[in-house]
Design a protein around this motif. Structure first.
Motif, mmCIF file in Angstrom:
data_model
loop_
_atom_site.group_PDB
_atom_site.id
_atom_site.type_symbol
_atom_site.label_atom_id
_atom_site.label_comp_id
_atom_site.label_asym_id
_atom_site.label_seq_id
_atom_site.Cartn_x
_atom_site.Cartn_y
_atom_site.Cartn_z
ATOM 1 N N CYS A 380 57.635 -12.311 52.695
ATOM 2 C CA CYS A 380 58.959 -12.004 52.164
ATOM 3 C C CYS A 380 59.144 -12.727 50.834
ATOM 4 N N ILE A 381 59.768 -12.015 49.886
ATOM 5 C CA ILE A 381 60.055 -12.612 48.584
ATOM 6 C C ILE A 381 61.391 -12.081 48.095
ATOM 7 N N HIS A 382 62.175 -12.949 47.432
ATOM 8 C CA HIS A 382 63.498 -12.591 46.947
ATOM 9 C C HIS A 382 63.472 -12.460 45.427
ATOM 10 N N PHE A 383 64.090 -11.377 44.915
ATOM 11 C CA PHE A 383 64.208 -11.149 43.478
ATOM 12 C C PHE A 383 65.674 -10.987 43.111
ATOM 13 N N ASP A 384 65.967 -11.311 41.858
ATOM 14 C CA ASP A 384 67.264 -10.871 41.355
ATOM 15 C C ASP A 384 67.117 -9.426 40.890
ATOM 16 N N THR A 385 68.160 -8.851 40.304
ATOM 17 C CA THR A 385 68.115 -7.426 39.942
ATOM 18 C C THR A 385 67.226 -7.144 38.731
ATOM 19 N N HIS A 386 66.668 -8.182 38.117
ATOM 20 C CA HIS A 386 65.765 -7.978 36.991
ATOM 21 C C HIS A 386 64.320 -8.332 37.342
ATOM 22 N N GLY A 387 64.069 -8.572 38.614
ATOM 23 C CA GLY A 387 62.710 -8.836 39.050
ATOM 24 C C GLY A 387 62.294 -10.282 38.938
ATOM 25 N N ASN A 388 63.218 -11.172 38.657
ATOM 26 C CA ASN A 388 62.869 -12.591 38.607
ATOM 27 C C ASN A 388 62.839 -13.156 40.025
ATOM 28 N N ILE A 389 61.849 -14.013 40.294
ATOM 29 C CA ILE A 389 61.618 -14.530 41.647
ATOM 30 C C ILE A 389 62.617 -15.636 41.959
ATOM 31 N N LEU A 390 63.312 -15.459 43.109
ATOM 32 C CA LEU A 390 64.267 -16.467 43.570
ATOM 33 C C LEU A 390 63.679 -17.330 44.675
ATOM 34 N N ASP A 391 62.898 -16.726 45.546
ATOM 35 C CA ASP A 391 62.338 -17.463 46.686
ATOM 36 C C ASP A 391 61.180 -16.654 47.253
ATOM 37 N N ALA A 392 60.312 -17.307 48.039
ATOM 38 C CA ALA A 392 59.213 -16.637 48.725
ATOM 39 C C ALA A 392 58.865 -17.433 49.953
ATOM 40 N N ASN A 393 58.474 -16.726 51.048
ATOM 41 C CA ASN A 393 58.147 -17.449 52.269
ATOM 42 C C ASN A 393 56.686 -17.911 52.243
ATOM 43 N N ASP A 394 56.342 -18.688 53.261
ATOM 44 C CA ASP A 394 55.012 -19.314 53.292
ATOM 45 C C ASP A 394 53.897 -18.284 53.417
ATOM 46 N N MET A 395 54.143 -17.201 54.192
ATOM 47 C CA MET A 395 53.091 -16.177 54.362
ATOM 48 C C MET A 395 52.740 -15.539 53.023
ATOM 49 N N PHE A 396 53.751 -15.227 52.250
ATOM 50 C CA PHE A 396 53.492 -14.620 50.950
ATOM 51 C C PHE A 396 52.731 -15.591 50.043
ATOM 52 N N LEU A 397 53.188 -16.853 50.015
ATOM 53 C CA LEU A 397 52.548 -17.853 49.169
ATOM 54 C C LEU A 397 51.105 -18.094 49.588
ATOM 55 N N SER A 398 50.866 -18.070 50.918
ATOM 56 C CA SER A 398 49.526 -18.332 51.426
ATOM 57 C C SER A 398 48.547 -17.238 50.998
ATOM 58 N N VAL A 399 48.973 -15.987 51.167
ATOM 59 C CA VAL A 399 48.074 -14.880 50.819
ATOM 60 C C VAL A 399 47.868 -14.812 49.305
ATOM 61 N N MET A 400 48.946 -15.027 48.564
ATOM 62 C CA MET A 400 48.846 -14.944 47.110
ATOM 63 C C MET A 400 48.306 -16.233 46.490
ATOM 64 N N GLN A 401 48.173 -17.303 47.310
ATOM 65 C CA GLN A 401 47.562 -18.575 46.909
ATOM 66 C C GLN A 401 48.313 -19.242 45.752
ATOM 67 N N PHE A 402 49.646 -19.149 45.815
ATOM 68 C CA PHE A 402 50.515 -19.831 44.856
ATOM 69 C C PHE A 402 51.302 -20.918 45.575
ATOM 70 N N GLU A 403 51.723 -21.913 44.809
ATOM 71 C CA GLU A 403 52.733 -22.840 45.277
ATOM 72 C C GLU A 403 54.094 -22.278 44.870
ATOM 73 N N LYS A 404 55.146 -22.620 45.633
ATOM 74 C CA LYS A 404 56.449 -22.024 45.366
ATOM 75 C C LYS A 404 56.944 -22.366 43.960
ATOM 76 N N HIS A 405 56.719 -23.635 43.538
ATOM 77 C CA HIS A 405 57.235 -24.021 42.225
ATOM 78 C C HIS A 405 56.527 -23.310 41.072
ATOM 79 N N GLU A 406 55.344 -22.702 41.387
ATOM 80 C CA GLU A 406 54.607 -22.002 40.349
ATOM 81 C C GLU A 406 55.171 -20.611 40.070
ATOM 82 N N ILE A 407 55.973 -20.083 41.011
ATOM 83 C CA ILE A 407 56.433 -18.705 40.820
ATOM 84 C C ILE A 407 57.945 -18.592 40.709
ATOM 85 N N VAL A 408 58.692 -19.523 41.276
ATOM 86 C CA VAL A 408 60.153 -19.426 41.246
ATOM 87 C C VAL A 408 60.627 -19.467 39.796
ATOM 88 N N GLY A 409 61.514 -18.514 39.455
ATOM 89 C CA GLY A 409 62.043 -18.422 38.106
ATOM 90 C C GLY A 409 61.236 -17.518 37.190
#
Length: 608
Positions: A380-409
């Motif tokens: 699961c991942i949350h976007f604003d109406t312009h596609g900017n990342i607000l949040d993401a769950n651990d499953m998404f981060l694990s598969v995509m191999q990102f840390e949350k602070h690397e993608i938020v914003g």
């Protein structure tokens, strides 16, 4: 001399004798009255006048009559000179005979020309006279005009013949047209060898020249591939100019027959050009030297062949593209149907989820529990109406191999291939989400290390209390493993499709479709195959009857039919196959068609 002339002379002589006799009688009767001197004077006058008349007759009247007879008589062989060269009438007689001779020679010469014989020799007795020279010049001009007319008619007949060949083969393939053209061209221009060369173009390989068709070529001359810079053919295609070589060396090429081997005298290579673009060349060799009008004719035929070749090549390309388009359209229709079904299901799920979310807003703890459950089972991942990342769950981060602070914003484009970012479809999707529309589908994304990740995604607009979309919630289930398995399955299916025959049969056993392996093995075109039923293909009628009985029992037994059968089509020799027949079921689990898999076997194994 004629009888009339003899009679006239005889009558004149008799007249003078009688006249002289009368005068003598008168003189004798009156002798006593005349003196002797007067008598002698009268006799001398009579004699003188007689001699004068005879001289005038023989000198003027007789020759003029003879010349008149000479002019009126056309039989020159009977004419002889009647006067000696010292006579003043000899030259006149000679000139008249010469004129009559020239006239008769001119008549005979004109008859020969009138019969169309310009080669027959004719000797004039006086070839230097103006009439003879004029007639010889006229014959030469008529001969040249006749030769030009013959060449023009030959070319016109040839154009009509080859235009008909091109028209009749507009629906044939290039190999058939090439064989027909070389055979007819060699015979028409009285040549001995002919070859048609065309440029082959491949996307990943350099262009080369191949032999499309040949006539009387030896095995050494039939090269499968020629470089563009190789030999006279390559030079002709590069320069787009005609190459004509007379007095060829004996080692250039040979013409073979059952009686021996000989070398041609000349070779002509003509490029096939359209709009200043060379498509290939026609090489033709002969034991005789080509005339200029023959070369012009072959150049015209080469141009007509170029247009026909381009048409057939374009038609074949269009047919191939049409088949690919048709196949893609069928696959797209199936996928669209599946996507539509999934969309309906997902839309129903979305509506249910939205209703549940509204209810859960009043119960924060329950909402948090449900979200936790969703996060554990779905990415699961949350976007604003312009596609900017607000949040993401651990499953998404694990598969995509990102840390949350690397993608938020950051924008979601960090996961998306560049071609999808720039596409209008992607922009339209986000516009639709901002308008509150649900969206779903299968997408390819890129993880932190550049690996492709496939996922089934649903984009869910989240409304605020004032019913405005303020956030997009994306749920994803990862399908990379399934995608790889599907690709592996498709590769296996492709390999199977290239090694065995596959037929799709209607319920009446007519052929609905066949794969290329089957068509190539039995040397039949797809359109001709539809006139056969599967039963018609079975060589042995007893085997065919048994297969029909088993197929009829198929809805009850549901057991695939496996048989070793000989299959034949038209004049093609029978081929031995191991055949497995199974049923195709529709959505109601009823038999809608049959599938036959044909594995080619060895006849010797069957006999053992």
């Amino acid at each position: 001399m004629s009888n009339n002339n003899l009679k006239s002379r005889y009558f004149l002589v008799q007249f003078f004798i009688i006249l002289v006799a009368i005068i003598i009688v008168i003189c004798i009767t009156n002798y006593t009255q005349l003196n002797r001197a007067v008598y002698l004077l009268i006799l001398l006058n009579i004699t003188a006048y007689t001699i004068l008349l005879l001289w005038i007759y023989n000198t003027y009247i007789k020759p003029l009559k003879s010349i008149k007879s000479l002019i009126e008589n056309d039989d020159l062989e009977l004419q002889q000179y009647q006067y000696s060269k010292k006579s003043y009438l000899f030259e006149l007689e000679k000139k008249i005979i010469e004129l009559k001779t020239n006239k008769n020679e001119a008549i005979a010469f004109a008859e020969i020309i009138g019969n169309g014989d310009f080669q027959k020799s004719f000797v004039f007795q006086n070839p230097q006279n103006d009439l003879a020279q004029m007639l010889v010049t006229m014959r030469q001009k008529l001969k040249l005009a006749n030769e030009e007319e013959t060449k023009r008619n030959w070319a016109i007949d040839g154009y009509a013949k080859f235009d008909q060949i091109f028209r009749e083969n507009l629906n044939s393939n290039l190999d058939v047209l090439g064989r027909i053209l070389v055979s007819n061209l060699v015979k028409y221009v009285n040549a001995n060898q002919c070859g048609i060369f065309v440029i082959q173009e491949n996307d990943n390989q350099p262009s080369f020249i191949s032999l499309l068709a040949s006539y009387a070529f030896s095995k050494n001359q039939q090269k499968e591939q020629i470089d563009l810079d190789e030999g006279l053919v390559g030079e002709c295609i590069r320069t787009k100019e005609v190459i004509f070589i007379d007095n060829l060396p004996e080692t250039y090429l040979t013409i073979e027959s059952g009686l021996g081997v000989t070398a041609p005298k000349c070779v002509l290579i003509v490029p096939t050009v359209i709009n200043n673009t060379a498509l290939g060349a026609i090489e033709i060799a002969s034991l005789n030297t080509f005339e200029p009008y023959q070369i012009d004719f072959i150049k015209k035929i080469a141009t007509n062949f170029a247009y026909t070749y381009q048409y057939l090549k374009s038609s074949a390309t269009m047919s191939h593209l049409f088949e690919i388009s048709k196949k893609n359209a069928e696959e797209l229709t199936v996928k669209e149907k599946i996507l539509l079904e999934n969309e309906i299901e997902l839309k129903n799920a979305q509506e249910t989820l939205n209703q549940n979310l509204i209810e859960l807003l009043a119960e924060t703890n329950l909402t948090k529990s449900i979200l936790d459950a969703i996060n554990k089972s779905n990415a699961c991942i949350h976007f604003d109406t312009h596609g900017n990342i607000l949040d993401a769950n651990d499953m998404f981060l694990s598969v995509m191999q990102f840390e949350k602070h690397e993608i938020v914003g950051k924008n979601e484009s960090i996961f998306i291939p560049q071609d999808e970012i720039d596409s209008e479809i992607h922009k339209m999707m986000w516009q639709s989400l901002r308008e509150g529309n649900f969206n779903s589908g299968e997408f390819k994304r890129i993880n932190k290390h550049g690996k492709e990740i496939w996922m089934d995604v649903t984009f869910n607009p989240i409304y605020s209390l004032d019913k405005r979309v303020f956030k997009i919630l994306m749920f994803a289930s990862f399908t990379t493993d399934q995608k790889e398995k599907e690709k592996e399955y498709l590769n296996k299916l492709q390999a199977l499709n290239e090694s065995v025959g596959l037929l799709e049969l209607n319920l009446d056993y007519t052929v609905k479709s066949a794969n290329p392996f089957f068509l190539n093995k039995l040397n039949i075109k797809r359109k001709d195959l539809k006139s056969y039923t599967f039963i018609d293909m079975i060589s042995n009628p007893n085997n065919a009857s048994q297969v029909i009985d088993k197929i009829k029992n198929f809805p009850e037994t549901k057991v695939p039919i496996i048989e070793d059968l000989h299959i034949h089509l038209g004049t093609h020799p029978p081929m031995f196959f191991n055949i497995t027949i199974s049923a195709g079921l529709d959505l109601s689990n009823k038999v809608s068609c049959y599938y036959a898999i044909l594995i080619l076997k060895n006849d010797s194994l069957y006999l053992q």
